[in-house]
Design a protein around this motif. Structure first.
Motif, PDB file in Angstrom:
ATOM      1  N   ARG A 651       0.810  -1.219   0.000  1.00  0.00           N
ATOM      2  CA  ARG A 651       0.000   0.000   0.000  1.00  0.00           C
ATOM      3  C   ARG A 651       0.841   1.265   0.000  1.00  0.00           C
ATOM      4  O   ARG A 651       1.778   1.382   0.775  1.00  0.00           O
ATOM      5  N   GLY A 652       0.488   2.165  -0.879  1.00  0.00           N
ATOM      6  CA  GLY A 652       1.133   3.471  -0.885  1.00  0.00           C
ATOM      7  C   GLY A 652       2.518   3.501  -1.510  1.00  0.00           C
ATOM      8  O   GLY A 652       3.136   4.557  -1.551  1.00  0.00           O
ATOM      9  N   GLU A 653       3.026   2.351  -1.965  1.00  0.00           N
ATOM     10  CA  GLU A 653       4.346   2.358  -2.600  1.00  0.00           C
ATOM     11  C   GLU A 653       4.176   2.715  -4.067  1.00  0.00           C
ATOM     12  O   GLU A 653       4.125   1.866  -4.949  1.00  0.00           O
ATOM     13  N   GLN A 654       4.109   3.996  -4.313  1.00  0.00           N
ATOM     14  CA  GLN A 654       3.752   4.433  -5.661  1.00  0.00           C
ATOM     15  C   GLN A 654       4.763   4.075  -6.724  1.00  0.00           C
ATOM     16  O   GLN A 654       4.402   3.716  -7.839  1.00  0.00           O
ATOM     17  N   VAL A 655       6.046   4.193  -6.374  1.00  0.00           N
ATOM     18  CA  VAL A 655       7.063   3.900  -7.385  1.00  0.00           C
ATOM     19  C   VAL A 655       6.919   2.451  -7.836  1.00  0.00           C
ATOM     20  O   VAL A 655       6.911   2.146  -9.028  1.00  0.00           O
ATOM     21  N   GLU A 658       3.879   2.046  -9.971  1.00  0.00           N
ATOM     22  CA  GLU A 658       4.074   2.587 -11.316  1.00  0.00           C
ATOM     23  C   GLU A 658       4.915   1.640 -12.168  1.00  0.00           C
ATOM     24  O   GLU A 658       4.659   1.482 -13.355  1.00  0.00           O
ATOM     25  N   LEU A 699      -8.852   1.039  -5.913  1.00  0.00           N
ATOM     26  CA  LEU A 699      -9.214   2.444  -6.029  1.00  0.00           C
ATOM     27  C   LEU A 699      -8.186   3.348  -5.357  1.00  0.00           C
ATOM     28  O   LEU A 699      -8.103   4.525  -5.646  1.00  0.00           O
ATOM     29  N   SER A 700      -7.415   2.770  -4.454  1.00  0.00           N
ATOM     30  CA  SER A 700      -6.456   3.628  -3.762  1.00  0.00           C
ATOM     31  C   SER A 700      -5.147   3.771  -4.529  1.00  0.00           C
ATOM     32  O   SER A 700      -4.182   4.316  -4.015  1.00  0.00           O
ATOM     33  N   LEU A 701      -5.119   3.301  -5.767  1.00  0.00           N
ATOM     34  CA  LEU A 701      -3.915   3.506  -6.569  1.00  0.00           C
ATOM     35  C   LEU A 701      -3.919   4.915  -7.151  1.00  0.00           C
ATOM     36  O   LEU A 701      -4.963   5.539  -7.281  1.00  0.00           O
ATOM     37  N   SER A 702      -2.759   5.377  -7.541  1.00  0.00           N
ATOM     38  CA  SER A 702      -2.700   6.752  -8.052  1.00  0.00           C
ATOM     39  C   SER A 702      -3.202   6.817  -9.498  1.00  0.00           C
ATOM     40  O   SER A 702      -3.355   5.796 -10.158  1.00  0.00           O
ATOM     41  N   ASP A 703      -3.410   8.058  -9.977  1.00  0.00           N
ATOM     42  CA  ASP A 703      -4.069   8.264 -11.269  1.00  0.00           C
ATOM     43  C   ASP A 703      -3.393   7.537 -12.420  1.00  0.00           C
ATOM     44  O   ASP A 703      -4.036   6.837 -13.198  1.00  0.00           O
ATOM     45  N   PRO A 761     -15.774  14.194  -0.623  1.00  0.00           N
ATOM     46  CA  PRO A 761     -14.463  13.824  -1.153  1.00  0.00           C
ATOM     47  C   PRO A 761     -14.373  12.371  -1.624  1.00  0.00           C
ATOM     48  O   PRO A 761     -13.743  12.110  -2.653  1.00  0.00           O
ATOM     49  N   ASN A 762     -15.016  11.462  -0.907  1.00  0.00           N
ATOM     50  CA  ASN A 762     -14.878  10.066  -1.357  1.00  0.00           C
ATOM     51  C   ASN A 762     -15.580   9.832  -2.683  1.00  0.00           C
ATOM     52  O   ASN A 762     -15.124   9.047  -3.510  1.00  0.00           O
ATOM     53  N   HIS A 765     -13.425  11.290  -5.317  1.00  0.00           N
ATOM     54  CA  HIS A 765     -12.304  10.385  -5.551  1.00  0.00           C
ATOM     55  C   HIS A 765     -12.728   9.238  -6.465  1.00  0.00           C
ATOM     56  O   HIS A 765     -12.027   8.899  -7.421  1.00  0.00           O
ATOM     57  N   PRO A 811     -12.253  22.024 -10.272  1.00  0.00           N
ATOM     58  CA  PRO A 811     -11.502  22.037 -11.523  1.00  0.00           C
ATOM     59  C   PRO A 811     -10.793  20.716 -11.828  1.00  0.00           C
ATOM     60  O   PRO A 811     -10.683  20.337 -12.986  1.00  0.00           O
TER      61      PRO A 811
END
Lengths: 1118, 159
Positions: A651-655, A658, A699-703, A761-762, A765, A811
């Motif tokens: 979780r949260g390890e974006q690199v 990616e 869903l908690s992955l980045s864009d 917000p959810n 998201h 926006p």
């Protein structure tokens, strides 16, 4: 001019020069203005000479010299030939008289003035004139007028060569053709002579130059002479004389000129590669070398070294076509000497002890021991800033790369046994060193640099070079890596959670990266194949070194799936694993050619390999391990699990995530046969289900991960049965993936409490995630999934419009929504039927109007400047997306050019409507963003060129807005933007002119601005002013001509008036005459017909060139 | 007074003071986040690791959407952050009182009179002059964590 006046202007110039250093900006700028005025003043030669002779201020003298050059070139056509030669000899005498003084830079400036004057008149002088002048120079260079004159003669040649070289030429206000002619003339007739003179001069003074401390007159002459030689060798030779660089030579046909040039070639050959000449240079350096370290940094040594490097890179037709024999001898001659300079005593001694005194084979061994030595040395001095060892290693690795992988593969020769030994030694030393380094740096805290480790180009280059060395000795290197990987991994498993683990992790991390480089090449758009040398290793499947190494790493990957063991591993380690397999999969996993027998190999080259039989073994082993019918599916299963786990359990390890979504997964779905396998696997289906269910996990992955993941899942549809049913199946598959998400959007948009619900917000998201996923899917549209993606898109049109409205104050959501539509339209527009096109067009227009309704006239102000900037940037990005959308839509007519002209909805109408909606949003401020600016003008140009008739239909406000931006575009710095503006203007002009000829309305009421002035006349005035009085690139003259012609034709009366105005500006008859002659030449040969065809355009273009040449300099200097 | 009661009810429904948890790693630039109990817009996110083989953490730079003050926070990227609910509501401007309060017309015909003119001079001037010139103005009110402020203005033209 009177003495008094000269004295005055000198004082003015001197004072201004001094004032340039004053800190008060007011004084400084007035001084600048004075100096500029002086430079622009007509006929300033006497004043300049006076300053040169009498001033004590160096900057003033420098300025005077520059002014002579500028004025002489500006007024070239106005000054008499006598005056010109007077100026030239004045400069030469000036230098001769002061050659002993210390003002070196003023003298060299004056020499360059002479060079510029010579060049400006070069094509006008007769052969005899040039010859007599150069003879004088030759006398000087040969030393017949003393040392000072010799030095100055060489410097003059240097200035001449640099003036004639295209890249260093000074501006002359003349077309490029002129410069090119001068260049060719010098190249053909003079360069060789210059080189020979310089060589002779340096031979003459050499022995004296080596006396003393290298500071005498002779050594200075020698330095200049050799610098001139290097300068000539750096010259960009064209055609047959391509002496340097990659051989561009021998394309010239056998014309009479080619006989002449082959004579020339022979002369060059004698000058540059004849043993005597080369040996002299080498010996000369040898002498310098022996003088000790103090000499090595002198300018003289530097230029001689440069010359030797240039001699090494001689190439092309200068060498006779004797099978490269001469070239080899030449290189050997150079190498022998060079090696003796780099060869440090200890290696010479060890070579003698080992009994290998032969140079021929010794080069590789020497290179190897040198490399190892440097690697070891860098261990010691590791802590320092980029040290000499780093640089030296860089150069050595580059040398290895050139030897192992020549640019021309046909020249590749197998390494001798000593070379193989040398390569293994280097590889082993390197691995040993890096392992130590990893171990010691594992606990470092500063990780900023290491984050980008993989993309770090220098590191990448180094690893590739080392990988190349490793591949020459695959058995040794792969076994070493396998052994180390297993060792590290077992240590990690034993010592749970201690510092040792971290050290081992760092080592394993590094080993994984290196293994990736050794085993496989980066694909990057090509299909990578297994490196030949690895394929050539014959072994049983179980013992093939590549298989062993791969399995060692597959083992690591498999263990990482275990939830308890996972805590021992680190994100960084997982990143390396995922990176490795992203690269490995494309080369090794279930290759397409698997099982292809000898009979089916298409190329003769491959056939050869197979017939040797040995190579077939290596391929067999790899096939058995990773092929479709071998161990492939099992490995694939592990990799999919690794991907799924990395996305959910880390979780949260974006690199890491990616890497999974942009490297591993795309590699898996790239090839069809792998997709076939994927779709039949439970793990893949699990991933797809979790995805479609909009599970919180994913869903908690980045864009960007969302987009890539979605794209990969859709792309895997290509693995569905390759029959008639495939399209239908793909459609179901994709719809199964995406429809649940589309449905949830629809459900949201239908809610009663949408206004409050949507702002949570959810919810925001989730909506954002779904939009990202849909965009990812649309981006990866392939023909068989197109239908499904279109249907999904249509099903959410209504919800999207609702969201556009409800999220007007969010926006970020609006931007995502726009981006999705842009990508979706781009992917679909080629496929659409007329009926669908209408749907899409209507949708886009609605979307645009909703967007504009909420954004026109809105002023938002925030207390924080940076928030304000953010808001501006958001607006800018939105507009770019909208423009992109319009551009995508306008491309529709390119695809359907011939089809159903009546059925298709009118593309132009839609795009104009769009422009109408968004032009009010585009402000001059926003057009300052270069990307937006270009995009806007590209679209505008396209529309005006193809559909000018629609201009009449656009609203008056919109029209004047467009014209306003055109005027804005004309004033841009960006050449491309001005170019597009001119094209747009031209298109408008042509349209109006044709309408006038036919008696149509043309632009009609649009063409009158509120002031009652004709807009096109306004642009005619603007453009004339632009062309005559402003600074612009020469490239713009042609497009300007195309725009100017129709504008003139539309309003000849005004043009006549402008001409009269310009004529009337001048008092004297001569100047008036000149202006009207120029105008006459502009319209010469232009016949007025109702159409403006190509020949007229071309004629007008060349007329305009002449016109501007005649008039621009004249008008601007007056 | 009853009007005002009603209005508060509305606000409570909108949940303007609520926050929602969201994983730190998914919070992007330009999103909203609560730092030190203040609603912020994220203007900069960077990720780094705690040591080479540690886990990822996010470094946020946010700007308080009401005060414009800069705030920073570091959160492990697998942890949750509070995300504020930021709403913007458009109201027609009906009056500006002398003590600097504005009177706004809500969607259901009530008035909302508890907001001051914005502190920003430019926006303030635009609202005041626009209103005195008799223009029809719509103001956007931004609210988050129970706080409200006029943040934008739109001239819908005299109709």
């Amino acid at each position: 001019m009177e003495q008094q006046d000269l004295q005055c202007s000198m004082q003015a110039v001197e004072q201004s020069c001094a004032a340039l250093h004053v800190s008060d900006p007011g004084i400084r700028s007035s001084a600048e203005a004075t100096l500029l005025a002086f430079r622009k003043s007509p006929h300033p030669f006497y004043a300049c000479q006076y300053i040169l002779e009498n001033s004590q201020v160096a900057t003033a003298k420098f300025l005077a010299a520059a002014t002579i050059q500028e004025a002489a070139i500006r007024e070239w056509t106005l000054i008499s030939p006598e005056e010109k030669s007077r100026l030239r000899s004045y400069c030469l005498q000036y230098v001769m008289a002061r050659v002993e003084t210390s003002e070196g830079y003023i003298l060299s400036k004056i020499l360059s003035v002479v060079a510029a004057l010579l060049k400006r008149g070069w094509l006008e002088y007769t052969q005899a004139e040039k010859a007599s002048f150069l003879e004088e120079v030759e006398q000087a260079v040969a030393g017949r007028h003393g040392l000072a004159a010799q030095r100055f003669g060489i410097s003059l040649l240097e200035a001449l060569v640099s003036e004639f070289s295209l890249s260093t030429a000074s501006p002359m206000g003349l077309p490029a053709e002129f410069h090119d002619k001068c260049r060719a003339s010098l190249e053909a007739g003079y360069l060789q002579k210059f080189y020979a003179w310089a060589f002779d001069a340096s031979v003459m003074v050499a022995s004296k130059a080596l006396e003393g401390q290298g500071e005498n007159q002779e050594s200075a002459i020698c330095t200049v002479a050799i610098r001139l030689m290097t300068q000539i060798l750096n010259w960009e030779f064209r055609g047959k004389l391509a002496v340097l660089g990659k051989s561009r030579a021998s394309t010239l046909s056998s014309s009479p000129a080619s006989r002449k040039s082959s004579e020339q070639l022979q002369l060059w050959h004698d000058l540059l590669v004849s043993p005597a000449k080369v040996t002299w240079i080498l010996n000369f350096y040898e002498h310098i070398h022996q003088k000790g370290n103090a000499w090595l940094d002198l300018p003289l040594s530097v230029v001689v070294r440069q010359l030797i490097v240039l001699m090494c890179s001689l190439n092309g037709s200068i060498f006779p076509t004797d099978g490269a024999g001469t070239q080899e001898q030449h290189l050997q001659r150079l190498l022998n000497c060079i090696i003796s300079w780099i060869d440090p005593p200890e290696y010479v001694i060890s070579a003698v002890l080992a009994g290998t005194s032969e140079r021929q084979t010794g080069t590789l061994s020497l290179l190897s021991s040198l490399t190892c030595g440097i690697i070891k040395a860098s261990c010691v001095r590791e802590s320092e800033e980029p040290s000499w060892t780093y640089e030296a290693l860089e150069v050595l690795l580059e040398t290895w790369t050139v030897i192992l992988q020549p640019a021309d593969l046909s020249q590749k020769v197998p390494l001798p046994p000593s070379g193989i030994e040398a390569a293994s030694a280097v590889f082993q030393t390197f691995v040993e060193f890096e392992m130590k380094l990893s171990e010691s740096s594992a606990l470092d805290e500063d990780d900023a640099d290491d984050m980008a480790a993989f993309s770090d180009e220098a590191r990448e280059d180094r690893l590739s070079a080392v990988a190349l060395i490793a591949r020459t000795v695959p058995s040794v290197s792969l076994s070493l890596l396998t052994m180390l990987v297993s060792k590290c991994f077992s240590e990690i498993r034993q010592s749970l959670g201690s510092e040792t683990t971290t050290r081992c992790l760092e080592q394993l991390h590094w080993l994984t990266i290196l293994s990736g480089h050794v085993l496989a090449d980066p694909g990057e758009g090509e299909t990578p194949t297994v490196p030949e040398s690895i394929l050539a290793v014959s072994a049983e499947p179980a013992t093939h070194p590549a298989v062993s190494l791969s399995f060692a790493l597959i083992d690591v990957a498999q263990q990482s799936l275990d939830a308890t063991f996972r805590t021992t591993l680190s994100p960084r380690m997982m990143e390396a694993i995922v990176w490795f397999f992203g690269r490995w999969v494309e080369t090794y996993l279930m290759p397409d050619h698997a099982g292809r027998g000898p009979s089916s190999t298409p190329s003769g080259h491959e056939g050869q390999e197979v017939s040797v039989g040995v190579l077939f073994d290596g391929r067999n082993a790899l096939n058995a391990a990773f092929g479709k019918d071998g161990g492939g599916p099992a490995v694939l299963e592990i990799l999919v699990r690794v991907a799924l786990t990395s996305l959910t359990a880390w979780r949260g390890e974006q690199v890491l995530q990616e890497y999974v979504s942009s490297r591993l997964l795309p590699a898996l779905v790239r090839r069809r046969n792998v997709c076939v396998q994927l779709l039949s696997m439970g793990s893949w289906q699990e991933l797809a289900t979790v995805f479609a269910r909009q599970d919180q996990m994913l869903l908690s992955l980045s864009d960007s991960v969302q987009r890539a993941l979605s794209g990969c899942l859709c792309r895997s549809a290509q693995g569905l049965a390759n029959a008639d049913a495939a399209n239908q199946l793909s459609r179901w598959y994709v719809k199964d993936l995406l429809m649940p998400m589309a449905a949830s959007l629809a459900e949201f948009s239908g809610r009663k409490d949408l206004a409050t619900f949507s702002q949570q917000p959810n919810v925001i998201h989730q909506v954002s995630c779904v939009l990202e996923r849909l965009r990812g899917a649309a981006r990866e549209t392939i023909p068989r999934t197109q239908k499904a993606i279109f249907e999904v898109g249509v099903s959410i049109m209504k919800p999207l419009l609702v969201f556009m409205e409800i999220y007007k104050n969010q926006p970020s959501v609006v931007y995502l929504l726009l981006k999705y539509v842009v990508v979706w339209v781009d992917a679909e527009v080629v496929f659409l039927e007329p009926k669908d096109t209408t749907t899409v067009f209507n949708f886009c227009v609605q979307l645009l109007s909703v967007y504009s309704a909420h954004n026109i006239g809105k002023v938002s102000v925030s207390t924080s400047r940076s928030l304000q900037n953010e808001a501006q940037t958001e607006k800018y990005k939105d507009l770019r997306a909208l423009l992109q959308l319009l551009t995508n839509l306008s491309s529709k007519d390119l695809f359907d050019f011939a089809l159903h002209a009546d059925e298709n909805p009118d593309v132009a109408q839609v795009v104009y409507l769009g422009l109408n909606i968004i032009t009010p949003l585009i402000s001059a401020d926003l057009l300052k963003y270069p990307k937006l600016c270009r995009q806007y003008f590209t679209l505008l140009m396209h529309m005006l060129e193809v559909y000018p008739e629609k201009v009449a239909k656009i609203s008056p406000e919109g029209f004047s807005q467009i014209l306003g931006t055109l005027e804005f575009g004309l004033r841009q710095q960006d050449v491309e933007v001005v170019n597009m503006t001119l094209s747009a203007l031209g298109a408008l002009g042509v349209f109006q002119y044709q309408a006038l000829c036919k008696g149509d309305d043309g632009l009609g009421t649009q063409s009158r601005t509120s002031g009652g002035d004709d807009v096109l006349s306004h642009f005619l005035k603007l453009l004339m002013h632009f062309l005559l009085f402003e600074d612009y690139s020469n490239d713009l003259v042609e497009p300007a001509a195309d725009a100017l012609l129709p504008l003139i034709l539309c309003n000849t009366a005004l043009f006549e008036k402008l001409k009269q105005e310009l004529v009337q500006r001048h008092q004297d008859v001569v100047s008036q005459e000149r202006v009207s002659t120029a105008f006459h030449s502009l319209s010469k040969g232009i016949e007025i017909t109702s159409t403006i065809d190509r020949s007229i355009r071309r004629k007008f273009r060349s007329n305009l060139f002449v016109f501007l040449n005649d008039l621009r300099g004249f008008l601007r200097t007056r | 007074m009853s009007d005002e009661e009603h209005h508060f009810d509305n606000k409570a429904d909108a949940g303007a003071s609520k926050t929602y948890p969201q994983q730190a790693g998914t919070i992007r630039k330009n999103a909203y986040i609560v730092i030190k109990q203040r609603p912020c817009k994220v203007v900069e996110v960077s990720t780094s690791k705690t040591g080479k083989h540690g886990h990822a953490k996010c470094h946020f730079v946010g700007i308080d959407i009401f005060t414009g003050k800069k705030l920073e926070d570091i959160v492990p990227s697998s942890h949750n952050c509070d995300v504020p609910e930021v709403t913007r509501t458009d109201y027609q401007l009906i009056d500006i009182s002398e003590d600097g309060f504005v009177s706004l017309l809500t969607e259901n015909g009530d008035t909302k009179d508890d907001l001051r003119l914005p502190t920003d001079d430019q926006l303030n001037a635009q609202i005041s002059t626009g209103f005195h010139d008799g223009k029809d103005l719509v103001v956007t009110v931004m609210s988050a964590l129970g706080e409200e402020q006029i943040c934008a203005l739109k001239d819908i033209g005299p109709k």
